[in-house]
Write a protein that holds these residues in place. Structure first.
Motif, PDB file in Angstrom:
ATOM      1  N   VAL A  48       0.826  -1.203   0.000  1.00  0.00           N
ATOM      2  CA  VAL A  48       0.000   0.000   0.000  1.00  0.00           C
ATOM      3  C   VAL A  48       0.862   1.255   0.000  1.00  0.00           C
ATOM      4  O   VAL A  48       0.610   2.204  -0.761  1.00  0.00           O
ATOM      5  CB  VAL A  48      -0.947  -0.013   1.218  1.00  0.00           C
ATOM      6  N   LEU A  49       1.894   1.274   0.846  1.00  0.00           N
ATOM      7  CA  LEU A  49       2.671   2.491   1.031  1.00  0.00           C
ATOM      8  C   LEU A  49       3.852   2.589   0.078  1.00  0.00           C
ATOM      9  O   LEU A  49       4.404   3.676  -0.088  1.00  0.00           O
ATOM     10  CB  LEU A  49       3.171   2.568   2.475  1.00  0.00           C
ATOM     11  N   GLY A  50       4.265   1.453  -0.518  1.00  0.00           N
ATOM     12  CA  GLY A  50       5.392   1.505  -1.447  1.00  0.00           C
ATOM     13  C   GLY A  50       5.153   2.443  -2.616  1.00  0.00           C
ATOM     14  O   GLY A  50       5.981   3.329  -2.889  1.00  0.00           O
ATOM     15  N   PRO A  51       4.032   2.297  -3.356  1.00  0.00           N
ATOM     16  CA  PRO A  51       3.775   3.245  -4.455  1.00  0.00           C
ATOM     17  C   PRO A  51       3.680   4.687  -3.981  1.00  0.00           C
ATOM     18  O   PRO A  51       4.071   5.604  -4.709  1.00  0.00           O
ATOM     19  CB  PRO A  51       2.432   2.751  -5.025  1.00  0.00           C
ATOM     20  N   LEU A  52       3.161   4.899  -2.763  1.00  0.00           N
ATOM     21  CA  LEU A  52       3.063   6.260  -2.239  1.00  0.00           C
ATOM     22  C   LEU A  52       4.445   6.859  -2.047  1.00  0.00           C
ATOM     23  O   LEU A  52       4.695   8.019  -2.417  1.00  0.00           O
ATOM     24  CB  LEU A  52       2.301   6.247  -0.917  1.00  0.00           C
ATOM     25  N   ALA A  53       5.371   6.068  -1.471  1.00  0.00           N
ATOM     26  CA  ALA A  53       6.740   6.556  -1.289  1.00  0.00           C
ATOM     27  C   ALA A  53       7.425   6.777  -2.643  1.00  0.00           C
ATOM     28  O   ALA A  53       8.125   7.789  -2.837  1.00  0.00           O
ATOM     29  CB  ALA A  53       7.532   5.561  -0.440  1.00  0.00           C
ATOM     30  N   ASN A  54       7.240   5.848  -3.579  1.00  0.00           N
ATOM     31  CA  ASN A  54       7.841   6.014  -4.908  1.00  0.00           C
ATOM     32  C   ASN A  54       7.285   7.238  -5.624  1.00  0.00           C
ATOM     33  O   ASN A  54       8.024   7.960  -6.315  1.00  0.00           O
ATOM     34  CB  ASN A  54       7.606   4.757  -5.746  1.00  0.00           C
ATOM     35  N   LEU A  55       5.980   7.472  -5.461  1.00  0.00           N
ATOM     36  CA  LEU A  55       5.373   8.647  -6.080  1.00  0.00           C
ATOM     37  C   LEU A  55       5.954   9.923  -5.494  1.00  0.00           C
ATOM     38  O   LEU A  55       6.239  10.882  -6.212  1.00  0.00           O
ATOM     39  CB  LEU A  55       3.854   8.611  -5.887  1.00  0.00           C
ATOM     40  N   SER A  56       6.130   9.937  -4.165  1.00  0.00           N
ATOM     41  CA  SER A  56       6.703  11.125  -3.526  1.00  0.00           C
ATOM     42  C   SER A  56       8.123  11.365  -4.018  1.00  0.00           C
ATOM     43  O   SER A  56       8.504  12.510  -4.327  1.00  0.00           O
ATOM     44  CB  SER A  56       6.685  10.941  -2.008  1.00  0.00           C
ATOM     45  N   LYS A  57       8.936  10.293  -4.110  1.00  0.00           N
ATOM     46  CA  LYS A  57      10.300  10.453  -4.611  1.00  0.00           C
ATOM     47  C   LYS A  57      10.297  10.929  -6.065  1.00  0.00           C
ATOM     48  O   LYS A  57      11.108  11.780  -6.453  1.00  0.00           O
ATOM     49  CB  LYS A  57      11.050   9.133  -4.484  1.00  0.00           C
TER      50      LYS A  57
END
Length: 481
Positions: free
Chosen positions: A185-194
């Motif tokens: 769930v949070l992996g794509p969110l972190a990748n999107l932020s980066k």
């Protein structure tokens, strides 16, 4: 945010496992307690039959042997008390013990007593069973059995250990699933932020959030809450959107500056060429016409490029998504505008509109729809043959979610081969026998996509080319009053 999510999932998982394990543990305790109680109830019932014979006859031969053998095998004491004068008989129990004395009084009151309710591993080591001796309301004595609960409690403890091990395995599995789910769930969110941060760094004059710690938010106070990862992403997106808005503004200014800087010299060049018309000798007349035609073509290409760039420029804040116009009025206006020019080219314009409808609202700006119709009518009147019949129509077509409006321009000319038809929207593509910039249908495609419309080119019923554009239908809100 990940720690919070894992904490919530851990609490939910623990509650789920506990809701299954605790009732199962209680059920196993109840089952073993019932088994223990039924066994001892059967034993005391057998002793009660022998005690009835003893208190009536005074002969202890049978019951004494049974009681001693029971104590030798199980190590559990039995006591028989009579109200008919026979001596008290027992092994392993003292009638003067307060607990035994209370049990005897209960039995003599014709009360059947058992001190076992539900066994747990921490329950008492012994349990008392009391049964009156006699028939009906006649009580001739009582019998007391003190049973050991050690074996039953040990069985319950083993069963609980198995349940606890299963619950632990379930918790470990649920924990592994929770970790995998949080990463998913949070992996794509972190990748999107980066990715947003890296994109911002490539943009000029962009404030990049620091690598450590959440950035200071520039969003409204109502949007400042939430986990740190979401706040960081929201702020990065806010900075990126500001940079995109600046880039769009720069692009719009560039289009305006380009139009100003290039159109004026081209207009001056054409004006000077027109002034030279009377002084050009016959020998250079052909070259002169070639230069003027190239100047006009250059002006046309410039206009088309500027129109294409303007169509591709993103608009924010009440832009294309809110634009609505009346398709019928736009079609009538453009047909009236092109009627003279098309007539000079030998073309005949016809309109096909739904009967009984005065207004037809579509999701496209009036200027953009006019531009689309201008391109399509201009192309049809130029390239559809010497005397084409050009049909400009609009119709309501049902769709899965909501009706769509189909606007089309069709001609009865020679048409376009199917292998060439798919390339007509490519930039600068022109058929071998056609003039022009090759940007008209590219502009139409970009404008349609900007409004979420669909564009299709196929063969018209009359054999020529038909261009269809589907747009969203906006119904008018009519006041009942």
């Amino acid at each position: 945010m990940r720690r919070r999510l894992l904490l919530i999932l851990a609490i939910l998982g623990s509650c789920a496992v506990a809701s299954f394990a605790i009732p199962l543990a209680i059920a196993t305790a109840d089952s073993r307690t019932q088994e223990f109680t039924l066994g001892r109830e059967g034993d005391i019932q057998r002793f009660a039959v022998l005690a009835e014979e003893y208190v009536r006859t005074g002969d202890p031969a049978r019951i004494a042997g049974e009681v001693e053998a029971y104590d030798d095998v199980y190590g559990e004491g039995v006591l028989v008390v009579s109200t008919r004068g026979v001596p008290t008989l027992g092994v392993g129990l003292d009638s003067n013990d307060p607990g035994i004395e209370a049990a005897i009084r209960s039995g003599l009151r014709n009360e059947r007593v058992s001190t076992v309710e539900r066994l747990f591993p921490w329950s008492d080591d012994e349990a008392l069973f009391v049964k009156p001796v006699g028939s009906g309301a006649q009580v001739n004595g009582t019998i007391v059995l003190r049973a050991s609960t050690a074996e039953a409690r040990s069985d319950i403890l083993r069963q609980w250990a198995v349940i606890a091990a299963g619950a632990l395995v379930a918790l470990v599995a649920f924990g592994a699933l929770a970790i995998a789910l949080s990463r998913w769930v949070l992996g794509p969110l972190a990748n999107l932020s980066k990715g947003i941060v890296q994109l911002i760094r490539r943009m000029p004059d962009a404030k990049v959030p620091p690598a450590s710690g959440p950035p200071q938010s520039v969003l409204p106070a109502t949007a400042a809450g939430g986990p740190p990862e979401v706040r960081r992403l929201a702020h990065s997106f806010d900075v990126m959107s500001s940079a995109v808005l600046r880039a769009a503004d720069v692009q719009q200014r560039l289009i305006a500056d380009t139009a100003h800087q290039l159109r004026n010299p081209l207009a001056a060049l054409q004006f000077r060429l027109d002034l030279l018309d009377d002084g050009i000798p016959d020998s250079a007349r052909e070259d002169y016409h070639s230069v003027t035609e190239e100047a006009r073509r250059l002006q046309s290409i410039l206009d088309s490029l500027l129109s294409l760039a303007s169509a591709e420029t993103p608009r924010f804040g009440g832009g294309r998504s809110d634009a609505v116009c009346d398709a019928l009025s736009v079609i009538a206006d453009r047909v009236d505008f092109w009627s003279v020019t098309a007539g000079e080219r030998g073309a005949h314009l016809e309109t096909v509109v739904p009967a009984g409808i005065d207004h037809l609202q579509v999701g496209m700006g009036e200027n953009d729809l006019s531009q689309v119709l201008d391109v399509l009518i201009d192309n049809a009147s130029r390239y559809a043959g010497p005397h084409p019949r050009i049909e400009i129509g609009v119709a309501i077509e049902p769709a899965a979610e909501r009706p769509e409006i189909c606007v089309w321009v069709a001609d009865d000319g020679p048409g376009v081969p199917e292998d060439v038809r798919g390339r007509l929207t490519e930039r600068f593509f022109r058929a071998s026998d056609q003039t022009g910039t090759g940007l008209g249908l590219s502009i139409v495609e970009v404008v349609a996509a900007a409004y979420g419309g669909r564009l299709a080119l196929d063969e018209a019923p009359g054999g020529g080319l038909r261009v269809r554009l589907w747009l969203e239908h906006h119904r008018e809100n009519v006041d009942d009053d």
